[in-house]
Scaffold this active site. Structure first.
Site, PDB file in Angstrom:
ATOM      1  N   SER A 128       0.820  -1.202   0.000  1.00  0.00           N
ATOM      2  CA  SER A 128       0.000   0.000   0.000  1.00  0.00           C
ATOM      3  C   SER A 128       0.855   1.253   0.000  1.00  0.00           C
ATOM      4  O   SER A 128       1.967   1.262   0.517  1.00  0.00           O
ATOM      5  CB  SER A 128      -0.927   0.040   1.210  1.00  0.00           C
ATOM      6  N   LYS A 182      -4.527  -6.773   3.236  1.00  0.00           N
ATOM      7  CA  LYS A 182      -4.478  -5.641   2.293  1.00  0.00           C
ATOM      8  C   LYS A 182      -5.873  -5.352   1.741  1.00  0.00           C
ATOM      9  O   LYS A 182      -6.265  -4.190   1.569  1.00  0.00           O
ATOM     10  CB  LYS A 182      -3.503  -5.942   1.149  1.00  0.00           C
ATOM     11  N   HIS A 185      -7.680  -3.465   4.308  1.00  0.00           N
ATOM     12  CA  HIS A 185      -7.134  -2.096   4.272  1.00  0.00           C
ATOM     13  C   HIS A 185      -7.885  -1.277   3.225  1.00  0.00           C
ATOM     14  O   HIS A 185      -8.308  -0.147   3.474  1.00  0.00           O
ATOM     15  CB  HIS A 185      -5.637  -2.146   3.952  1.00  0.00           C
ATOM     16  N   ASN A 186      -8.068  -1.848   2.051  1.00  0.00           N
ATOM     17  CA  ASN A 186      -8.752  -1.108   0.986  1.00  0.00           C
ATOM     18  C   ASN A 186     -10.230  -0.889   1.304  1.00  0.00           C
ATOM     19  O   ASN A 186     -10.783   0.152   0.972  1.00  0.00           O
ATOM     20  CB  ASN A 186      -8.596  -1.840  -0.353  1.00  0.00           C
ATOM     21  N   GLU A 189     -10.272   1.891   3.495  1.00  0.00           N
ATOM     22  CA  GLU A 189      -9.942   3.062   2.647  1.00  0.00           C
ATOM     23  C   GLU A 189     -11.218   3.594   1.965  1.00  0.00           C
ATOM     24  O   GLU A 189     -11.470   4.801   1.954  1.00  0.00           O
ATOM     25  CB  GLU A 189      -8.899   2.619   1.616  1.00  0.00           C
TER      26      GLU A 189
HETATM   27  C1  6PG Z   1      -3.122   1.468  -1.731  1.00  0.00           C
HETATM   28  C2  6PG Z   1      -4.347   1.620  -2.573  1.00  0.00           C
HETATM   29  C3  6PG Z   1      -4.114   0.984  -3.907  1.00  0.00           C
HETATM   30  C4  6PG Z   1      -5.047   1.465  -4.989  1.00  0.00           C
HETATM   31  C5  6PG Z   1      -6.457   1.038  -4.795  1.00  0.00           C
HETATM   32  C6  6PG Z   1      -7.451   1.986  -5.416  1.00  0.00           C
HETATM   33  O1  6PG Z   1      -3.257   0.921  -0.653  1.00  0.00           O
HETATM   34  O2  6PG Z   1      -2.072   1.921  -2.165  1.00  0.00           O
HETATM   35  O3  6PG Z   1      -5.430   1.022  -1.946  1.00  0.00           O
HETATM   36  O4  6PG Z   1      -4.104  -0.388  -3.734  1.00  0.00           O
HETATM   37  O5  6PG Z   1      -4.938   2.814  -5.148  1.00  0.00           O
HETATM   38  O6  6PG Z   1      -6.549  -0.204  -5.406  1.00  0.00           O
HETATM   39  O7  6PG Z   1      -8.617   1.315  -5.465  1.00  0.00           O
HETATM   40  P1  6PG Z   1      -9.864   1.746  -6.311  1.00  0.00           P
HETATM   41  O8  6PG Z   1      -9.382   1.982  -7.708  1.00  0.00           O
HETATM   42  O9  6PG Z   1     -10.762   0.571  -6.203  1.00  0.00           O
HETATM   43  O10 6PG Z   1     -10.369   2.977  -5.681  1.00  0.00           O
END
Ligand code: 6PG
Length: 479
Positions: A128, A182, A185-186, A189
């Site tokens: 990430s 991970k 985490h997303n 996010e």
């Molecule tokens: C990270 C982000 C990375 C990516 C996402 C964006 O942790 O660096 O999460 O993995 O930017 O996949 O996800 P979306 O395109 O689904 O918003």
């Protein structure tokens, strides 16, 4: 052989990770890309880096010291399987293949099992921090065998972000554990971004403040409890003015949120595991809703409240929104850790939840001040059933819940969508409720399907003869 680590796949994330590796003392980095010009380009652009450019898998393997260690940085999916297949032709038992893509954890479980049979180690690793994180220091979430961690640990520690003196990497757990964490985490996010967006929308619509003024509010919030990377970049985005039109860029960007899938995976996994991660799921759905212009063309068709809401005291309203955002954010993290807890139990991983919070303090997208509080909460009570019941969070919720309720009520009354604020509050109240109307649902299920129910006053499983004399019989438990 001179390279202690190799990178396959030299798109932006791969190139940046390779440069990061090469910039650290003691690393020599073999690089390989399917189209050779990317490899040549990277070497030419970065003469300072200790790269060993290679142009075939044989050459790549020959340039690596044993145990050969390669990080695959290709787009998750079939490409990953293809690279693994090529590497397995040239690697030997004891070597290590790391997948640093955003792979679905069940794919990682499958790949780990298959690769292990050849004697090669397979590590699914969450990375990430985006492009900048890959270059300067990401948060790394590797899974895989203990054996692979012995070789990989020092290398990954050398490139990870550092938070309060500690590298943001840990051996998360076996096989798919790293990619699972991970994924969550997303999911967090997504929820974090959505609650920020809801806060911005409420403030803008209720106070009439401009994006630039709201940028100042976010910058101010970033000095307190909410301090985090996402709050920080929100201020930057809101302050940006479009060069062509001179308008705030946020008013020029089409209001349809994209998604590459990881948030959806998190929600799906939560459903599969029976974890009520409603805020995370709502954040995914909020993006889906935004992306259906044909359905959204209902302005004037679907009725709304007669009047728009204007905050009487803008400063007080902004403070209430801040508290609602903070409370909803706590719920998002709490739900995320609930998914990890349930996933670990289901898949048989030993995952230290406090350490997961610790490695998210730097490098990653959801890095935030209060992650230390999560580590402390699990240090105090490792089997905490719900994170937000830990003293620090309980107190934060106690201090914010009145404002949170007021904001959700205002949003509902004035027709401003606040899906994550409001669903998180419903979740919170659901956990608080002494009794839930789930009892009625059990009654309904028993009525139409003889699905049975349990009683509060005695053991056993029961069924009412609804279409008979409505007496109760003891039943075999069929759920
Ligand atoms: C990270 C982000 C990375 C990516 C996402 C964006 O942790 O660096 O999460 O993995 O930017 O996949 O996800 P979306 O395109 O689904 O918003």
């Amino acid at each position: 052989a001179t390279a202690n680590i190799g990178v396959v796949g030299l798109a932006v994330m791969g190139s940046n990770l390779a440069r990061n590796l090469a910039s650290r003392e003691g690393n020599t980095v073999a690089i390989f890309n399917r189209s050779h010009d990317k490899t040549e380009h990277l070497v030419a652009e970065h003469p300072e880096a200790e790269f060993v450019p290679t142009f075939s898998y044989e050459e790549f393997a020959a340039s690596l010291t044993v145990p050969r260690t390669a990080i695959i940085m290709v787009k998750a999916g079939a490409g990953t399987d293809a690279v693994i297949e090529e590497l397995l032709k040239v690697f030997e038992p004891g070597d290590i293949i790391v997948d640093g893509g955003n792979a679905l954890f069940t794919d990682t479980i499958r790949r780990e099992k298959a690769v292990r049979e050849t004697g090669v180690n397979f590590v699914g690793m969450g990375v990430s921090g985006g492009e900048e994180g890959a270059l300067l220091g990401p948060s790394l979430m590797p899974g895989g065998s203990d054996e692979s961690w012995v070789t990989l640990g020092p290398i990954l520690r050398s490139i990870a972000a550092v938070a309060e003196g500690e590298p943001c990497v840990t051996h998360v757990g076996h096989d798919g554990a790293g990619h699972f964490v991970k994924m969550v985490h997303n999911g967090i996010e997504y929820a974090d971004m959505q609650v920020i967006a809801e806060a911005y929308d409420l403030i803008r619509r209720a106070t009439g403040k401009t994006p630039a003024e709201i940028a100042d509010i976010f910058a101010e919030w970033n000095t307190g409890d909410l301090e985090s990377y996402l709050i920080e970049i929100t201020a930057e985005v809101l302050r940006q003015v479009d060069a062509d039109t001179d308008k705030p860029l946020v008013d020029i960007i089409v209001d349809q949120a994209g998604a590459k899938g990881t948030g959806g995976w998190t929600a799906q996994t939560a459903i599969d595991l029976g974890v009520p991660a409603s805020g995370i799921a709502e954040a995914v759905f909020a993006r889906s809703l935004s992306s259906h212009p044909e359905q959204r063309a209902t302005t004037g068709v679907l009725p709304g409240p007669a009047e728009e809401f204007t905050a009487f005291d803008a400063d007080a309203f902004v403070e209430q929104v801040r508290l609602a955002l903070y409370a909803s954010k706590i719920v998002a993290y709490s739900q995320g850790f609930d998914i990890i807890r349930a996933g670990a139990a289901h898949y048989g991983w030993t995952i230290d939840l406090g350490t997961v919070a610790a490695i998210w303090r730097g490098g990653c997208i959801i890095r935030a001040r209060f992650l230390n509080r999560i580590t402390e909460a699990y240090a105090e009570s490792a089997d905490l059933p719900v994170l937000m019941t830990a003293p620090f969070f309980r107190e934060a919720l106690a201090a914010s819940q009145d404002a949170w309720r007021a904001i959700v009520a205002t949003a509902a009354a004035s027709g401003i969508p606040s899906p994550v604020f409001s669903s998180s509050l419903a979740y919170y109240d659901g956990l608080r409720a002494g009794r839930l109307p789930a009892a009625l649902i059990q009654g309904q299920r028993d009525f139409f399907g003889a699905h049975t129910y349990k009683r509060v006053d005695k053991d056993g499983t029961f069924h009412t003869l609804w279409s008979g004399d409505r007496s109760e019989v003891e039943a075999v438990d069929t759920h």
